[in-house]
Design a protein around this motif. Structure first.
Motif, mmCIF file in Angstrom:
data_model
loop_
_atom_site.group_PDB
_atom_site.id
_atom_site.type_symbol
_atom_site.label_atom_id
_atom_site.label_comp_id
_atom_site.label_asym_id
_atom_site.label_seq_id
_atom_site.Cartn_x
_atom_site.Cartn_y
_atom_site.Cartn_z
ATOM 1 N N ALA A 290 -17.621 -45.030 -5.712
ATOM 2 C CA ALA A 290 -17.418 -46.227 -6.172
ATOM 3 C C ALA A 290 -15.658 -46.364 -6.283
ATOM 4 O O ALA A 290 -15.083 -47.379 -6.044
ATOM 5 C CB ALA A 290 -18.074 -46.551 -7.263
ATOM 6 N N ALA A 291 -15.222 -45.522 -6.882
ATOM 7 C CA ALA A 291 -13.691 -45.475 -7.312
ATOM 8 C C ALA A 291 -13.166 -45.565 -5.846
ATOM 9 O O ALA A 291 -12.054 -46.376 -5.849
ATOM 10 C CB ALA A 291 -13.553 -44.330 -8.110
ATOM 11 N N ALA A 292 -13.418 -44.814 -4.713
ATOM 12 C CA ALA A 292 -12.605 -44.687 -3.669
ATOM 13 C C ALA A 292 -12.541 -46.272 -2.943
ATOM 14 O O ALA A 292 -11.890 -46.758 -2.573
ATOM 15 C CB ALA A 292 -13.110 -43.706 -2.798
ATOM 16 N N GLU A 293 -14.049 -46.647 -2.898
ATOM 17 C CA GLU A 293 -13.900 -47.962 -2.306
ATOM 18 C C GLU A 293 -13.543 -49.159 -3.182
ATOM 19 O O GLU A 293 -12.746 -49.980 -2.328
ATOM 20 C CB GLU A 293 -15.391 -48.426 -2.005
ATOM 21 N N SER A 294 -13.488 -49.037 -4.293
ATOM 22 C CA SER A 294 -12.975 -50.395 -4.982
ATOM 23 C C SER A 294 -11.397 -50.412 -5.008
ATOM 24 O O SER A 294 -10.829 -51.386 -5.208
ATOM 25 C CB SER A 294 -13.305 -50.081 -6.501
ATOM 26 N N SER A 295 -10.709 -49.056 -4.743
ATOM 27 C CA SER A 295 -9.266 -49.274 -4.575
ATOM 28 C C SER A 295 -8.950 -50.172 -3.541
ATOM 29 O O SER A 295 -8.098 -50.868 -3.466
ATOM 30 C CB SER A 295 -8.924 -47.791 -4.320
ATOM 31 N N ALA A 296 -9.850 -50.492 -2.539
ATOM 32 C CA ALA A 296 -9.681 -51.331 -1.328
ATOM 33 C C ALA A 296 -9.645 -52.770 -1.820
ATOM 34 O O ALA A 296 -9.241 -53.746 -1.120
ATOM 35 C CB ALA A 296 -10.477 -50.834 -0.119
ATOM 36 N N LEU A 297 -10.358 -52.938 -3.033
ATOM 37 C CA LEU A 297 -10.600 -54.462 -3.209
ATOM 38 C C LEU A 297 -9.465 -55.200 -4.131
ATOM 39 O O LEU A 297 -8.746 -54.475 -4.935
ATOM 40 C CB LEU A 297 -11.958 -54.407 -3.998
ATOM 41 N N PRO B 181 -7.959 -57.290 -6.634
ATOM 42 C CA PRO B 181 -8.672 -58.080 -7.988
ATOM 43 C C PRO B 181 -8.380 -59.514 -8.037
ATOM 44 O O PRO B 181 -9.245 -60.396 -8.861
ATOM 45 C CB PRO B 181 -7.848 -57.307 -9.033
ATOM 46 N N LYS B 182 -7.416 -59.959 -7.086
ATOM 47 C CA LYS B 182 -7.116 -61.412 -7.053
ATOM 48 C C LYS B 182 -8.274 -62.161 -6.283
ATOM 49 O O LYS B 182 -8.546 -63.372 -6.465
ATOM 50 C CB LYS B 182 -5.871 -61.682 -6.487
ATOM 51 N N TYR B 183 -9.030 -61.233 -5.706
ATOM 52 C CA TYR B 183 -9.765 -62.052 -4.490
ATOM 53 C C TYR B 183 -11.381 -62.316 -5.146
ATOM 54 O O TYR B 183 -12.019 -61.535 -4.985
ATOM 55 C CB TYR B 183 -10.219 -61.285 -3.354
ATOM 56 N N THR B 184 -11.545 -63.351 -5.922
ATOM 57 C CA THR B 184 -12.869 -63.427 -6.507
ATOM 58 C C THR B 184 -13.337 -64.760 -6.320
ATOM 59 O O THR B 184 -12.642 -65.750 -5.548
ATOM 60 C CB THR B 184 -12.585 -63.482 -8.332
ATOM 61 N N PHE B 185 -14.530 -65.337 -6.881
ATOM 62 C CA PHE B 185 -15.259 -66.320 -6.367
ATOM 63 C C PHE B 185 -14.303 -67.540 -7.287
ATOM 64 O O PHE B 185 -14.048 -68.563 -6.760
ATOM 65 C CB PHE B 185 -16.532 -66.427 -7.009
ATOM 66 N N ASP B 186 -13.854 -67.007 -8.510
ATOM 67 C CA ASP B 186 -13.007 -68.307 -9.308
ATOM 68 C C ASP B 186 -12.106 -68.557 -8.558
ATOM 69 O O ASP B 186 -11.423 -69.738 -9.023
ATOM 70 C CB ASP B 186 -12.879 -67.356 -10.835
ATOM 71 N N SER B 187 -11.525 -67.717 -7.960
ATOM 72 C CA SER B 187 -9.987 -68.034 -7.431
ATOM 73 C C SER B 187 -10.267 -68.652 -6.216
ATOM 74 O O SER B 187 -9.059 -68.759 -5.515
ATOM 75 C CB SER B 187 -9.085 -66.682 -7.445
ATOM 76 N N ALA C 251 -14.591 -60.901 -3.064
ATOM 77 C CA ALA C 251 -15.725 -61.665 -4.125
ATOM 78 C C ALA C 251 -16.906 -61.325 -4.207
ATOM 79 O O ALA C 251 -17.433 -61.178 -5.273
ATOM 80 C CB ALA C 251 -15.385 -63.243 -3.627
ATOM 81 N N ILE C 252 -17.567 -61.103 -2.955
ATOM 82 C CA ILE C 252 -18.959 -60.589 -2.971
ATOM 83 C C ILE C 252 -19.032 -59.179 -3.649
ATOM 84 O O ILE C 252 -19.772 -59.005 -4.751
ATOM 85 C CB ILE C 252 -19.593 -60.458 -1.613
ATOM 86 N N ALA C 253 -18.203 -58.455 -3.267
ATOM 87 C CA ALA C 253 -18.207 -57.168 -3.864
ATOM 88 C C ALA C 253 -17.904 -56.875 -5.419
ATOM 89 O O ALA C 253 -18.671 -56.494 -6.090
ATOM 90 C CB ALA C 253 -17.050 -56.257 -3.217
ATOM 91 N N TRP C 254 -16.862 -57.908 -5.778
ATOM 92 C CA TRP C 254 -16.762 -58.117 -7.346
ATOM 93 C C TRP C 254 -17.868 -58.263 -8.235
ATOM 94 O O TRP C 254 -18.201 -57.761 -9.017
ATOM 95 C CB TRP C 254 -15.596 -58.759 -7.643
#
Ligand code: ADP
Ligand code: MG
Length: 464
Positions: free
Chosen positions: A121-128, A130-136, A180-183
């Motif tokens: 999870a840690a390794a994959e999340s580093s690629a996400l 944080p600004k790319y969310t549904f809210d934004s 955004a889906i991932a978050w």
């Protein structure tokens, strides 16, 4: 390794690095952030020796890949910085003491991270991002289906449609929606295994797994997830073995009722070099396309970005100007706004129209070149089934006068021409006639949904 590469920052001053940074920006603009992180971002910049740019790569694989796929464009980018440049030289970076330099690039990491779910999870999340969310994410007509489908997948546990296939041009928000889906999935259910990967990286890892005879871990990684997202699958066209593996993975997941989300820059049927059976299965779920943005959406996006910036105030007229003039894609639009804000902060002055025009000269010109009054006139005449000469004539019949006004209105909206210039191009009419037309259409548009629709479609046609 960061944008400038570790080596370069030790040897060169910031001044000497500026051209390299601009080359990196251009690369990112043209090929996207993912390609950048996977390839160019791995390189170190050493400087220029005579007419040769000297770069270093961490592995032979990265070096060869860049040589084969990106070298000509890179040379163009460097040439724009320095007209003397003739060639690129990419050396292998010095091997690290522990002797694993050849394995330290991306693929080895995630594969070994399979050891525990937490590590993965840690390794994959580093690629996400944080600004790319549904809210934004700002929703408009052009992306509402893609947005709704993405949201649906993130918020329900049943598999509604599988796969979700999102497609659209560069910089229109595909990657943003995937992140955004991932978050959202992660927020709602942290135990779910979510893997987001660019198709290039998928391929890269697969090839590395073959090389290190570690395909078992590779398969396990990709076939035991709850949600797999593969970005930019056009990259695996014509790559037979990767395609094959991708298809097997995809089938295995769909059969297990695991959700798959895929993006590409074109529709499944337009993907060339991908096998028929893959294409047809990709089309089984929901295919949602993201259209080019319209003016309202561009303005909405700019407003939301400007609101997030606390320290600078961006006048409404500047936002409107940008929305009207930077029509290529959202990435460029954001880039333009950021540039103006950065400049204002740097010189410590409030943002004005003059400053904006000044700072964005090159961008505005590049976007301008795209649309001429002539093109607008042709498109409008075509759309309303009129001959061009008819539309430009003196006739006042409504079925001719209205399209003419529409064309004038669009010329005002979509180009930087002045009212008198537009008048001249419409058979030598006066600027007050043009102004009247623009106001008229603005008024009508508010209550006449048919007209509003026509205008939206025409703008899309013209700007797309
Ligand atoms: P793509 O993957 O389609 O090439 P990206 O998702 O990378 O495009 O989007 C490019 C940039 O534009 C990103 O910074 C993204 O946040 C932004 N963007 C695109 N569409 C929207 C939108 N509808 N609302 C807010 N930002 C957007
Ligand atoms: Mg993308």
């Amino acid at each position: 390794m960061g944008a400038s590469g570790g080596v370069a920052s030790e040897l060169s001053s910031d001044f000497e690095l500026a051209p390299w940074h601009r080359v990196c920006d251009k690369f990112r603009n043209e090929f996207g952030q993912d390609a950048y992180s996977t390839w160019l971002g791995q390189l170190g910049y050493e400087g220029v020796d005579g007419s040769t740019v000297e770069l270093t790569a961490p592995t032979k694989f990265v070096r060869d890949w860049i040589q084969r796929h990106y070298a000509p464009r890179l040379r163009d980018f460097f040439l724009a910085e320095n007209p003397r440049i003739k060639s690129l030289s990419i050396r292998l970076a010095a091997r690290r003491l522990d002797g694993v330099a050849d394995r330290m690039s991306a693929p080895a990491k995630p594969v070994s991270a399979m050891a525990s779910t937490a590590a993965q999870a840690a390794a994959e999340s580093s690629a996400l991002d944080p600004k790319y969310t549904f809210d934004s994410f700002v929703v408009g007509k052009s992306n509402e289906l893609a947005y709704a489908a993405a949201k649906r997948i993130a918020e329900t546990d049943e598999v509604a449609f599988n796969p979700l296939f999102l497609h659209g041009g560069v910089g229109l928000g595909k990657t943003h929606l995937m992140h955004a889906i991932a978050w959202e999935v992660r927020r709602r259910n942290p135990a779910k295994r979510v893997v987001y990967v660019s198709a290039e990286k998928f391929m890269f890892e697969f090839i590395a797994a073959l090389r290190f005879k570690d395909t078992h871990a590779f398969k396990k990684k990709f076939r035991t997830v709850d949600l797999l997202m593969v970005d930019d699958v056009q990259f695996i066209a014509n790559k037979d073995s990767t395609q094959e593996e991708f298809f097997h993975t995809f089938n295995a997941l769909v059969d297990n009722r695991c959700q798959v989300v895929i993006t590409a820059d074109r529709s499944p049927t337009d993907l060339e070099g991908i096998e028929e059976r893959i294409i047809s299965r990709l089309g089984w779920g929901l295919v949602a396309d993201i259209h080019p943005t319209d003016y309202e959406l561009r303005l909405g996006i700019l407003q939301s970005k400007a609101e997030q910036a606390e320290s600078v105030i961006v006048p409404a007229e500047v936002l409107e100007f940008l929305a009207r003039r930077i029509t290529s894609n959202v990435r460029e639009l954001e880039g333009a706004l950021n540039r103006v804000m950065a400049y204002a902060t740097l010189v410590g002055r409030p943002i004005t129209m003059d400053m904006t025009r000044d700072v964005l000269q090159d961008l505005i010109r590049a976007n301008d070149r795209k649309l001429t009054i002539d093109e607008i006139q042709r498109a409008v005449a075509d759309y309303f089934n009129l001959r061009l000469s008819e539309m430009l004539s003196e006739r006042r019949a409504r079925n001719i006068a209205r399209p003419r006004q529409v064309a004038m209105y669009l010329s005002k909206q979509l180009t930087s021409r002045s009212l008198p210039e537009i008048g001249r191009r419409f058979g030598g009419r006066d600027h007050t006639t043009v102004m009247h037309a623009v106001r008229k259409i603005e008024d009508l548009r508010r209550d006449d949904s048919q007209l509003d629709d026509d205008l939206t479609r025409l703008s899309r046609l013209l700007e797309g």
